[in-house]
Design an enzyme around this catalytic site. Sequence first.
Site, PDB file in Angstrom:
ATOM      1  N   CYS A 140     -21.253 -10.563  10.099  1.00  0.00           N
ATOM      2  CA  CYS A 140     -21.422 -11.618   9.102  1.00  0.00           C
ATOM      3  C   CYS A 140     -21.980 -10.994   7.830  1.00  0.00           C
ATOM      4  O   CYS A 140     -22.646  -9.953   7.873  1.00  0.00           O
ATOM      5  CB  CYS A 140     -22.368 -12.692   9.625  1.00  0.00           C
ATOM      6  SG  CYS A 140     -22.652 -14.053   8.461  1.00  0.00           S
ATOM      7  N   ASP A 168      13.291   4.150  -8.000  1.00  0.00           N
ATOM      8  CA  ASP A 168      13.947   5.423  -8.179  1.00  0.00           C
ATOM      9  C   ASP A 168      15.311   5.354  -7.479  1.00  0.00           C
ATOM     10  O   ASP A 168      15.538   4.480  -6.642  1.00  0.00           O
ATOM     11  CB  ASP A 168      13.080   6.525  -7.575  1.00  0.00           C
ATOM     12  CG  ASP A 168      13.740   7.884  -7.649  1.00  0.00           C
ATOM     13  OD1 ASP A 168      14.253   8.232  -8.720  1.00  0.00           O
ATOM     14  OD2 ASP A 168      13.751   8.588  -6.621  1.00  0.00           O
TER      15      ASP A 168
END
Length: 757
Positions: free
Chosen positions: A65, A449
Amino acid sequence: MDLHRHDHDHDHDHDHSHSHGAHRHQGGGCGCHHTGQDASAVVDQQSAQIQGRYQYLLHIPALDCANEEAQIRHGLTDMAGVQRLQFDTPAGRLRVHASEDVLAQVLEQLKRMGLPGKPLAESTAQPAAATRSAWAGLPKLLLALTAAATSELVHWFEWGPSWLAAAFALVAIVLSGLSTYRKGWQALRYGNLSINGLMSIAVTGAVLIGQWPEAAMVMTLYVLGEWIEARTLASARSAIGKLVALVPEMAECQDALGQWQSVPVKNVEAGQTLRVKPGQRIPLDGDISKGQGSVNQAAITGESEPVAVAEGDPVLAGALNGESTLQIRVSRTADDTLLAKILRRVEEAQHSQAPTQTLIERFSRIYTPAVAALAVVMALLPPLLGWGSWLEWCYRALVLLVIACPCALVISTPVTLMSGITRAARMGVMVKGGRYLEDARHLQQLALDKTGTITAGQPEVQQLDILSERYSEAQIHRWAWQMASASSHPVSQAITTALSPAGSGAHAEVTQLSGQGLQSQLEDEQGQPVSLYLVKPQFAQQRGLLSVQQQQQVEQYYADGCSVSLLITDHEALLLCSVRDPLKPGSADAIRQLHELGITTLMLTGDNARVAAAIAEQAGVRQVEADCLPDDKWQRIKALAQQAPIGMVGDGINDAPALAEAQVGFAMGKGGTDIAVETADVALMDDDLRKLPRFIRLSRFTFRVLQQNLVLAIGIKLLFVVLAALGMTSLWMAVFADVGASLLVIANGLRVLRYPS
């Protein structure tokens, strides 16, 4: 105590994993590896010195927590020698960047805070024992619940004197709440309003105003909720365990006498030969040296169908061998396999924080003190104004204190993002951090590319034309082979393959000409040095080395959709190579799906405009920019990023600047260069472009779940703040809502793990 330290003076992490006692490494890699069945065995046992700092990876079971995280920060940040703390709260892990001699003090301080930790190798050495100890606390908790329920019944039905209800309540509080009180007191000592501290105050306050049964119910329900939450989080913590379990601990390795021996995978070196029988998992990355068959690599690359393999084909660690025995020459050791890299990246990703996570944590640091202050005001102001009794308003204030913990709010983000990162890994997509998983949903443009990304990256030479009579054909072919074989570029590899019969001598020492090709100096048949260039036609044209006829020949190859490379000297062109690289089977489908997602596509390539346009038309890419140098790609990405969020997809060294500039950089993980993969934020493990739209859909789904979790957590908190102020809720209802909200957001976040691929 197992302590893992690495005395490297490098600016990067090394993944050295061990399952035995203390180790100290100096200089380069240690060559020791571990491939146990627990997920933490590979991804958790890492510590390294970076820029003069040592890293200690600790397992803290109670760290689940944001409040425990804040408590640890308060307790460790100012400690002498501690330089930085990295939390992986959902996994209960803390990485401490510190001086070499502070580990013992860190562990002692954690113990004093009620949050004991261990160096992770020690804590994971006995996972079964840890599971047993977790279940061992259940009988005691059930006994406490029984006592609390009995106290409520005695009080409600007046089955006895009031002290009897108080006695049962005290038994319940002692059985279930001592640990909470201890951790709460430690947190309050450091000025931290943790959930344990708030619960301790609320329970004590309820006792002081005579609400014994309710105090008992609050404490036992809270502890029960913590227990259930821990069990639920365990599934998130072990989500990548299935990946680690793919790698066997032992391998059949051929020794120097040709005999097969069973050896630990961590001891196998590159170049050794392994034997893998049908139905077994492949222990390490390598190439088939004998045999043929099929392997299932779905768990690593996400490929849905088994892949046919034969001699010379690469295979991956963790892949399942099909119907025949294979011999494999190892190419990567245990800590350098593709699977090990995935696990390492997942761990690093879990340590990084996404923008939403950072924002929520900042909010929680304001929210909890604000609600606690409001509780104090609620307890004091209304009675002073005569609006009710002190008892009534103190009770409402205690309810508000219970609601003040933001655990559900804070844990909703990391558990969701961790599930998304793990799901992506199972799909064959390696993400370097929650930030990139979150950012991918924003993308409106995607630059790609060409070679190795849209195309297969396995071009074949179509034609070799000798252009000079000064040197023999054999000499020209040998030079071209020597230079091409020194490069990993797909076109160079195609030339190397085509000229392999002519190949002889050592690989040339080459210099990269940015975006143009290679330069080298070799000797001719008389031993005289010759300056040579293996380059694009533009380079030769700028030097005036191509005749009109040769330029026409180049243009014709371009019109046929071929790339062209030239071998030239300072004075003339020697060899013209035409190379065709076919489209990847899934590229057109991937581009279509990207367009359906509302993402525009752009091809950035260093190839000729006519070749690029032909490939773009086949793939469906809408815009093309050809003849791009690496700096041109970077500049174009930088300009487009000003218009809308943009991603970049590439596989080569020349793509690295553009990958780094894009909001999210995607690399081809299987066929891409190491520089491209390291620079990118996301890597596609099997180079299938169809994973791009899948990943973007996963990103969008993850964010929707994240939004749902935030609405749930905030909504439940606000509702109970209002109910507490109106006196319409009780203490046990408030704690039930707090724990329930945490369980809801965890369960909802774990849905991402089941997102369809």
